[in-house]
Every structure is written in C-alpha cells, then in structure tokens.
Design a protein around this motif. Structure first.
Motif, PDB file in Angstrom:
ATOM      1  N   ALA A 181     -34.671  66.493  37.748  1.00  0.00           N
ATOM      2  CA  ALA A 181     -35.610  65.825  38.649  1.00  0.00           C
ATOM      3  C   ALA A 181     -37.046  66.224  38.346  1.00  0.00           C
ATOM      4  O   ALA A 181     -37.970  65.392  38.385  1.00  0.00           O
ATOM      5  N   GLU A 182     -37.259  67.497  38.013  1.00  0.00           N
ATOM      6  CA  GLU A 182     -38.612  67.956  37.698  1.00  0.00           C
ATOM      7  C   GLU A 182     -39.090  67.423  36.358  1.00  0.00           C
ATOM      8  O   GLU A 182     -40.274  67.104  36.185  1.00  0.00           O
ATOM      9  N   MET A 183     -38.190  67.296  35.393  1.00  0.00           N
ATOM     10  CA  MET A 183     -38.561  66.693  34.111  1.00  0.00           C
ATOM     11  C   MET A 183     -38.980  65.234  34.295  1.00  0.00           C
ATOM     12  O   MET A 183     -39.949  64.765  33.684  1.00  0.00           O
ATOM     13  N   LEU A 184     -38.271  64.524  35.157  1.00  0.00           N
ATOM     14  CA  LEU A 184     -38.613  63.130  35.423  1.00  0.00           C
ATOM     15  C   LEU A 184     -39.971  63.030  36.109  1.00  0.00           C
ATOM     16  O   LEU A 184     -40.814  62.205  35.744  1.00  0.00           O
ATOM     17  N   ARG A 185     -40.211  63.898  37.088  1.00  0.00           N
ATOM     18  CA  ARG A 185     -41.469  63.847  37.841  1.00  0.00           C
ATOM     19  C   ARG A 185     -42.671  64.193  36.987  1.00  0.00           C
ATOM     20  O   ARG A 185     -43.722  63.553  37.084  1.00  0.00           O
ATOM     21  N   THR A 186     -42.518  65.193  36.123  1.00  0.00           N
ATOM     22  CA  THR A 186     -43.673  65.697  35.377  1.00  0.00           C
ATOM     23  C   THR A 186     -43.836  65.059  33.999  1.00  0.00           C
ATOM     24  O   THR A 186     -44.965  64.859  33.537  1.00  0.00           O
ATOM     25  N   LEU A 187     -42.752  64.758  33.322  1.00  0.00           N
ATOM     26  CA  LEU A 187     -42.805  64.270  31.940  1.00  0.00           C
ATOM     27  C   LEU A 187     -42.385  62.819  31.796  1.00  0.00           C
ATOM     28  O   LEU A 187     -42.549  62.232  30.716  1.00  0.00           O
TER      29      LEU A 187
END
Length: 356
Positions: A181-187
């Motif tokens: 989820a954090e990879m999707l949000r940031t990258l």
C-alpha cells in the motif's frame, strides 16, 4: 495525488550525491580514508561529464571536496554522517495529473536497521533537506526504507526484498500488505515482485540485509538484469540460482514474463573479510551514459560494459573502479540518486491567452 517514480533511464534534471566525511564508514587509516574520498570523487566527476550534479557536503569537508571535484559540481553544505545518497536521500517522483509537479519521498532512514556502528541521524534529514532545496513537494513516509531497496520500471512494477522492507529492525510491525500500500501511495507501483533475499556479503554487520540494487535491475520494461556468480566455490552461486528461479516465474505490471539477462561477476571471489559481493548490476543510468562498476578485471569489466551497452542503446558506458566503494558496503548506484526532469508542457495553442 498520483505520484509515480520514473524508470531510472528517463531524462534527468540532475544527479545528487553526498561527499564522504570522517567516520566509521570512510575508514580508520589514512590509506582507507584517501581511497574513499578518491572513489566518491571519481564517480562524481564521471557523472558531471554528462549531466548537472549537486553534492551535499559537510562543512568540515568543503575544502577537500573543492580540491577533488570537477568545478562544475554544485556543492551544498549541510551536516553529514552517512554518505550513501541513494539510501539516506529522497526518492523523486512525478505527478501524472500535474505535469509540473515534482515530489520527493522522504523515507525514514535508520542506518539500515540501526546497527550499533552506524551514524545516521544527520543524514536521516537529507530527504527533507534536498526536497526543500529543489522546491519539491515532500511526500512523507512512515516506512523505514532506502532507495537501494527498491527498483522500478516506471510502468507500475517494483522489485524489493523480504529481508529489507520486512526487516524487524526497520519495520517491526509491517507486513506485505502494508508495504504494498505504501509503495502504491508513494511510487505509483501496483505490481510488487518480492525477492526472498539478497547476496551473502550483504548480511554482514556492514551490509544492508539484502538490497535489490546489487542483485537485479530493470533496464527497460519487460527486461531484467540479474547478477550471476558462475563459480560454485562462491556462496552466491546457489543464491542467484534460487533468485533466477523465483524471477523466472514472475511477470511485470503489464503481465510480461521477464526476459532475464545475466551480468556475470568478476573472477575475484574473496577479500580479507570473506566472499565479495562485487556486482555489475549496481550501475547508474543517466543522460546519455551508464556509469558502470569496475573491479580491476579487464575481461569481466569489458564483458559487463558490452552487456550494459546492449541494454542501454545510445548511451556511452563509462567504467569507474568501484572496489573502494564496495569495501564500504555498496556500489556506484548506492551513492547516486537521480532527480527526474519534469515533462515539457505542451506549447500554448495559437490564438489563446492574454491579448488574443
């Protein structure tokens, strides 16, 4: 926001690096410290031949930096302890919905898991510092992560390693779902390819616990460069066989099976500390060039340069001796960080605007 990290080979505005300073990483003897300074300067001067470069410099090292670096390199003074810009600095992203927007992901940096030897508190501020220096929007993250622990294809795929993002010394409460989820949000990546581990040496006290940028890289969507250790006497011989088996069963975000191209390691197997992790995968792609790691092995260095030239057509391959960098725990990719160029806005249509 729809942040997206471009592939490394996309056009750059500039490169960022950090100049070494006295400390555990640089070395304990005069020969070691001089070797570290020279190695960082050689990479910087090679990069500066192709695109602008900004170098963070601790005020105690400014005079030395000026004496070793190309005069075109921009020196930016700020407190420094660790000097691996890929890891302590920001990861730059663009916004697909706002072509003029530049973002800078500010991961939490804790010196690769807060080992007792690491000095990282000053450089942990570099992400926010660089973002402010270039006027980028700060994309704050609560994930402990480093730029060397991720690699993207710019089309939704990211490579990462279970022993890095899921390392309990970094993120004790993280699981795959939270990281994804954090990879999707940031990258902007929606397809994660998890490697089970990294190279053997990377699990020593001075290692990163499995950074992907020494194992695999995506030169273009659908293609994957993989470190190869052909000698059965090296423990990574089995490691990379296992990694190849994992990757052979993976696809990218577009559903393509990876075309895997091997980058064989040089002939040297050990140094005074044990098995080496010398890897040509840890190269840096920039405007018009590829800065490749050299290891004093003419045959292997030339072979790697030839493979990289094929994978990055139209770019000049420049080999820089990386042994002093690897002796300190990383390679050329680990000490560089690209700032992508903003896309050119379409010209205003004729007959519109003020005075029309």
């Amino acid at each position: 926001m729809t942040w997206r990290m471009p592939v490394e080979g996309a056009p750059h505005e500039r490169t960022w690096m950090t100049f070494p300073r006295v400390g555990e990483t640089l070395g304990r003897t005069p020969a070691e410290t001089e070797g570290g300074y020279a190695a960082w300067a050689a990479v910087a001067n090679a990069v500066a031949g192709f695109e602008p470069l900004s170098m963070l410099v601790d005020p105690s090292e400014t005079a030395r930096a000026r004496s070793l670096l190309d005069g075109a390199i921009d020196l930016v003074e700020t407190p420094v302890d660790e000097f691996w810009m890929r890891d302590s600095g920001p990861t730059f992203v663009l916004d697909a919905e706002r072509p003029g927007a530049l973002g800078a992901v500010d991961w939490i940096f804790n010196g690769w898991g807060a080992p007792a030897w690491a000095e990282w508190q000053k450089s942990a501020r570099h992400g926010a510092f660089v973002a402010d220096a270039v006027g980028a929007e700060l994309v704050s993250s609560l994930l402990v992560n480093e730029g060397g622990g991720i690699h993207v294809d710019g089309e939704g795929t990211v490579l990462l390693t279970e022993t890095v993002q899921l390392d309990p010394r970094r993120n004790p409460f993280a699981d795959r779902g939270r990281v994804e989820a954090e990879m999707l949000r940031t990258l902007g990546t929606h397809h994660l390819v998890w490697l089970p581990r990294g190279l053997t040496r990377d699990y020593d006290d001075f290692g990163t616990n499995g950074h992907v940028d020494i194992v695999a890289a995506i030169p273009s969507p659908g293609r994957l460069l993989l470190h190869a250790q052909p000698d059965p006497a090296h423990p990574d011989h089995l490691v990379v066989q296992q990694l190849r088996e994992v990757l052979a069963g993976q696809t990218d975000a577009a559903g393509r099976a990876f075309e895997i191209v091997e980058l064989p390691a040089p002939a040297t197997l050990t140094d005074e500390h044990g098995p080496v992790d010398w890897s040509y995968v840890n190269h840096y792609v920039l405007n018009g060039a590829v800065i490749a790691c050299g290891f004093g092995d003419p045959v292997a260095d030339a072979r790697a340069a030839s493979i990289l030239a094929e994978e990055y057509p139209g770019r000049e391959v420049v080999t820089v001796d990386a042994r002093e960098i690897f002796a300190r725990g990383g390679g050329i990719h680990c000490i560089t960080q690209q700032q992508p160029a903003l896309p050119e806005l379409p010209a205003r249509e004729a007959g519109t605007g003020a005075g029309a």
